[in-house]
Design a protein around this motif. Structure first.
Motif, PDB file in Angstrom:
ATOM      1  N   UNK A  47       0.820  -1.213   0.000  1.00  8.96           N
ATOM      2  CA  UNK A  47       0.000   0.000   0.000  1.00  8.96           C
ATOM      3  C   UNK A  47       0.859   1.270   0.000  1.00  8.96           C
ATOM      4  N   UNK A  95      -8.161  -3.692  -2.583  1.00  5.32           N
ATOM      5  CA  UNK A  95      -7.937  -2.655  -1.573  1.00  5.32           C
ATOM      6  C   UNK A  95      -6.522  -2.100  -1.736  1.00  5.32           C
ATOM      7  N   UNK A 129      -6.153  -0.107  -4.762  1.00  5.53           N
ATOM      8  CA  UNK A 129      -7.134   0.991  -4.783  1.00  5.53           C
ATOM      9  C   UNK A 129      -7.920   1.044  -6.099  1.00  5.53           C
ATOM     10  N   UNK A 131     -12.170  11.579  14.193  1.00  6.92           N
ATOM     11  CA  UNK A 131     -10.838  11.554  13.587  1.00  6.92           C
ATOM     12  C   UNK A 131     -10.116  12.881  13.767  1.00  6.92           C
ATOM     13  N   UNK A 148      -6.670  13.763  15.794  1.00  9.69           N
ATOM     14  CA  UNK A 148      -5.533  14.500  15.239  1.00  9.69           C
ATOM     15  C   UNK A 148      -5.152  15.662  16.162  1.00  9.69           C
ATOM     16  N   UNK A 203       2.467   7.766  11.844  1.00  9.59           N
ATOM     17  CA  UNK A 203       1.316   6.867  11.919  1.00  9.59           C
ATOM     18  C   UNK A 203       0.970   6.439  13.328  1.00  9.59           C
ATOM     19  N   UNK A 261      -0.543   6.838  17.103  1.00  8.73           N
ATOM     20  CA  UNK A 261      -1.688   7.519  17.685  1.00  8.73           C
ATOM     21  C   UNK A 261      -1.417   7.585  19.183  1.00  8.73           C
ATOM     22  N   UNK A 297      -7.002   3.809  13.185  1.00  6.15           N
ATOM     23  CA  UNK A 297      -5.954   4.663  12.608  1.00  6.15           C
ATOM     24  C   UNK A 297      -6.304   6.148  12.627  1.00  6.15           C
ATOM     25  N   UNK A 338      -6.492   9.749  10.514  1.00  7.03           N
ATOM     26  CA  UNK A 338      -6.899   9.925   9.124  1.00  7.03           C
ATOM     27  C   UNK A 338      -5.667   9.893   8.225  1.00  7.03           C
ATOM     28  N   UNK A 368      -4.428   6.931   7.250  1.00  6.88           N
ATOM     29  CA  UNK A 368      -3.838   5.607   7.397  1.00  6.88           C
ATOM     30  C   UNK A 368      -4.892   4.495   7.331  1.00  6.88           C
ATOM     31  N   UNK A 369      -6.114   4.861   6.931  1.00 10.93           N
ATOM     32  CA  UNK A 369      -7.224   3.911   6.986  1.00 10.93           C
ATOM     33  C   UNK A 369      -6.968   2.665   6.127  1.00 10.93           C
ATOM     34  N   UNK A 370      -6.427   2.886   4.920  1.00 14.30           N
ATOM     35  CA  UNK A 370      -6.278   1.758   3.997  1.00 14.30           C
ATOM     36  C   UNK A 370      -5.242   0.746   4.479  1.00 14.30           C
ATOM     37  N   UNK A 371      -4.277   1.205   5.244  1.00 13.56           N
ATOM     38  CA  UNK A 371      -3.203   0.311   5.691  1.00 13.56           C
ATOM     39  C   UNK A 371      -3.579  -0.466   6.947  1.00 13.56           C
TER      40      UNK A 371
END
Lengths: 346, 387, 136
Positions: free
Chosen positions: A46, A338, A341, B121, B125, B140, B142, C69, C71, C73-76
């Motif tokens: 990804x 996915x 994409x 979200x 942040x 990445x 959190x 995650x 925002x 990083x959702x797809x990973x």
């Protein structure tokens, strides 16, 4: 003599089997799969793109020959999937390998042959004395439209070659190109997927250019097919390179080491170069290698390469092609969609 | 330095307060606290307001001027204090310093955060700004991830279990169910926590404090004048603060917050008390592991024994040292800037004997422990009933 | 970091650190730092900082798998993050990619790889930099 000082590849870890793609599109008999001779193809992570893979391959190449990256005075990145339409990939590579700022750099695009053209540019600049070392890269994360034959073949990979006059592990004895305007495959701006001419991509495009460039090279250098120990051709699928070898009267066995499309698909700009890397991983000093790329649009660059003694000292300095191919994780079609994409198009 | 007392304390109901905005909540808490101190408002000399991320969460900076306006307290000086999740505690300390120094006499300390006006979200942040934006969050990570790093090390070094962490959530929900101001009014079981959705392994949803709206306020006065305003003054006998690296990865150890250790040592010294003397304590349980680490860093239990302490019920309402009687950040909710002030409100109520169902019998000395980010700021107060 | 303009100079300034793991070493006290520090916190004005390139190998000091995650990083998701202790000493926070989750433990050897970290939407900048993978 000008030649290859170092090389490296990167092949992403993910794979999808042709059977899995066939399952989705109702090709249970395996017609497409058998027709293409591709068992599985590589899929980028990804967070991978043509730039990240180019960096990984280039770092491997630098590690291989252990030169100070500041001595690389030119970087050319060939790809048809540059991450930016405007903004060079080559600068990203230059910064990441530590070659900045005293160098020239540019991106190239010629469908699947921009990587070999990048190497030709480096050769010319080295031979003329303009630069000490040049870095030529072929890298691609190509897309195939879901359901299209290209979806079975469009893979991802990268290969980087450091070209120079000193310390070469393989001399480049000569190069010859054959180019015409032949619209067999293209992608218009803003489009996600390429369009192609189906069977038109074969005889008037791939075969005509690959055969003529290879023949032209042999003629120029006074060589015959039997003078080569290995032959590597662009590999849009697992079958075309075998056919082209037969047309050139080169023993099919000489193509095998550099034929990786059955295992990773068509890696576009990287395809013939990863094949060459695979040959260099095993070749003995003195072996002569024929490499001919093909880029739609259309053209072919052909090279005659002779391995030197130095290759034995360097071998094992790097993660080789077989190691990259062996380290894999399979995706099902859902994860593949996915990861690539492509969901938006369904 | 003058001795300083808390003479008024109030908070709003914590929760998802859809109908109330930032200015409504802080004005409510502030005015109630002034009432609680039997003041008219004219006696107030200054406001210190703690809020972490109003700029990101409601697009509003310059918030203490707004608070003074909405509480009808113009033209007194109004100062904002920011130290991430420790904003409230540091505001309290700033107010304390103002009164102790003699510069001001009566001071309002407010803490507030309005967190539900933006999507979750966005709030995450904004909260991320409490860590190292460029080298943690950008990569990445959190906030739950940072505390998960600590939890993983604590499990590795001391054998702390996920179940023990879950017990913190169970205890704090039980306390919250006795607190009408708490975000959560429901009790939960160990199984509920263990089965909740993974957030940042090994932390699960119920290991994490919620996103909450709320405000709290405290009125400070010189101790020698405190009886003019209240029958039961609560003296602040120690106010202490310490700092550490902003990024978690730069710390020598992930299983202790050095800022807590240092601030606690100084606070005990200033108040001339020992951990054993503390009757009730509000600790910063933004994640369940944080409460376990706080037990150890505050000296209530030996390093590595925090997990065992919760398991043995030592910190329950009827335990040896009741911790987070309000429900803590986990049960009462965590409107970031309000939290440090709310902790002081709870301890004030406990020391005055006004905590009703959750009252710790005979509580005379209480403590608040408020942490910013992953431990880059820690502020501790020790309070004593002064009747 | 969703705004195109806000992240631009910020990300550009960090390119040597993010691409090449360039950090600092204090020539006075020999302490190594990542990322770059202009002032040695130990020596302050007596310190003398120079650039230092870290080799990119290290081991996992702590780790987590993120299921919720931020925002971008959702797809990973889910993805693994770790605090990595570099061979030279300093620690940093990074994603662990191309590795089986079950292979990531405290003490696992990892090496730097070059990846996309974030993208500012479809039109904005692509932020590249280091991640790590388990040494094979």
């Amino acid at each position: 003599m000008v030649g290859i000082v170092g090389y490296g590849v990167h092949i992403p870890r993910y794979r999808i089997k042709s059977e899995e793609i066939a399952r989705i599109w109702g090709d249970e008999g395996g017609g497409v799969k058998d027709g293409l001779g591709i068992m599985e193809k590589s899929v980028p992570g990804m967070d991978e793109d043509a730039a990240t893979m180019a960096v990984e391959a280039s770092r491997n190449a630098v590690r291989y020959c252990n030169i100070n990256p500041k001595r690389i005075n030119a970087i050319f990145v060939g790809s048809e999937s540059h991450p930016y339409a405007v903004k060079p990939t080559a600068t990203i590579v230059a910064e990441a390998v530590g070659a900045t700022p005293h160098l020239t750099a540019a991106d190239m695009q010629f469908a699947c042959k921009a990587g070999t053209t990048a190497i030709q540019c480096c050769m010319g600049m080295c031979t003329s004395g303009m630069i000490e070392y040049g870095l030529g890269i072929g890298t691609d994360v190509s897309q195939g439209r879901p359901g299209d034959a290209l979806e079975y073949s469009a893979g991802a990979g990268s290969a980087a070659f450091i070209i120079g006059n000193d310390g070469v592990v393989a001399e480049i004895d000569g190069t010859y190109s054959y180019t015409t305007d032949t619209p067999d495959f293209w992608r218009r701006p803003g489009m996600d997927f390429p369009s192609h001419g189906g069977r038109f991509t074969g005889e008037p495009a791939y075969f005509k250019h690959t055969v003529n460039a290879s023949k032209g090279l042999m003629e120029k250098l006074g060589l015959k097919p039997s003078d080569f120990d290995y032959a590597v051709f662009h590999q849009p699928n697992g079958k075309f390179p075998i056919q082209v070898a037969k047309m050139l009267k080169i023993e099919v066995g000489k193509v095998k080491q550099g034929l990786l499309a059955p295992l990773i698909g068509n890696t576009y700009s990287a395809a013939s170069l990863i094949g060459l890397a695979s040959v260099l991983d095993v070749a003995k000093p003195g072996n002569r290698i024929l490499v001919t790329s093909f880029g739609s649009g259309a053209g072919s660059d052909s090279f005659c390469i002779t391995v030197t003694d130095r290759i034995l000292e360097r071998r094992g300095k790097n993660r080789n092609v077989i190691q990259y191919i062996g380290d894999k994780e399979y995706l099902d079609y859902g994860m593949y969609v996915k990861q690539r994409r492509t969901l938006k198009t369904l | 330095m003058r001795r300083v007392a808390i003479v008024g304390a109030a908070m709003t109901k914590f929760g998802e307060e859809w109908e109330r905005g930032f200015r409504d909540m802080i004005a409510e808490a502030g005015v109630k606290a002034i009432d609680d101190a039997n003041m008219s408002g004219k006696e107030i000399d200054a406001i210190y307001g703690g809020t972490m991320a109003a700029g990101r969460l409601i697009g509003q900076e310059h918030i203490t001027a707004l608070i003074a306006d909405y509480m009808g307290l113009n033209p007194i000086p109004a100062t904002r204090v920011e130290a991430a999740c420790a904003s409230g505690g540091v505001a309290l300390r700033t107010g304390y310093l103002a009164v102790a120094s003699g510069l001001h006499s009566n001071v309002v300390v407010g803490g507030v955060e309005k967190m539900t006006d933006v999507p979750v979200g966005e709030a995450a942040v904004a909260l991320g700004g409490a860590g190292d934006q460029e080298w943690e969050l950008f990569m990445g990570a959190t906030f739950p991830a940072l505390y998960a790093f600590m939890a993983r090390r604590h499990m590795h070094e001391f054998g702390t279990t996920e179940e023990q962490m879950a017990m913190v959530a169970v205890k704090n929900h039980a306390n919250a169910s006795k607190n009408p101001y708490a975000h959560f009014q429901n009790q939960i079981t160990l199984r509920d926590v263990m089965k909740s959705k993974k957030v940042a392994d090994p932390l699960k949803l119920y290991d994490c404090s919620p996103i909450t709206d709320g405000a709290a306020a405290i009125i400070l006065a010189p101790l020698d004048k405190a009886r003019e305003y209240t029958d039961v003054p609560v003296e602040i006998v120690a106010s202490s603060q310490a700092s550490d690296t902003l990024a978690l990865h730069h710390r020598k150890s992930l299983t202790t917050l050095n800022a807590t250790v240092v601030a606690a040592r100084n606070a005990y010294g200033m108040a001339k008390v020992k951990p054993n003397d503390i009757d009730v304590c509000e600790v910063h349980d933004c994640f369940t592991i944080a409460e376990i680490i706080a037990y150890e860093d505050l000296g209530f239990f030996k390093k590595g024994k925090g997990g065992k302490a919760i398991e043995d019920g030592e910190t329950a309402l009827d335990g040896r040292i009741p911790i987070n009687t309000s429900g803590g950040l986990k049960g009462c909710g965590h409107p970031v800037g309000a939290t440090g002030v709310k902790q002081a409100v709870e301890i004030t109520w406990q020391l005055r004997g006004e905590a009703k169902e959750r009252q710790v019998k005979g509580a005379e000395i209480g403590m608040t422990h408020n942490v910013g980010g992953s431990g880059a700021t820690c502020v501790i107060h020790i309070m004593k009933r002064a009747d | 970091m969703s705004s195109v303009t806000m992240g631009l100079p910020m990300t550009w300034r960090r390119i040597p650190e993010r691409y090449g793991l360039i950090g600092s070493e204090c020539e006075s006290c020999k302490t190594k730092y990542f990322p770059v520090r202009k002032i040695c916190p130990k020596c302050r004005r007596r310190g003398k900082m120079r650039d230092l390139k870290f080799c990119g190998r290290g081991k996992v000091y702590s780790y987590t798998v993120i299921h919720s995650p931020p925002s971008g990083f959702e797809l990973e998701t889910p993805y693994t993050m770790a605090i990595v202790e570099l061979e030279e000493g300093p620690r940093l926070t990074a994603q662990i990619v191309d590795s089986d989750i079950t292979d990531v433990k405290i003490g696992t050897l990892v090496q730097m790889v070059f990846r996309k970290i974030q993208e500012d939407g479809k039109e904005g900048l692509i932020h590249y930099g280091f991640k790590f993978s388990v040494v094979k």
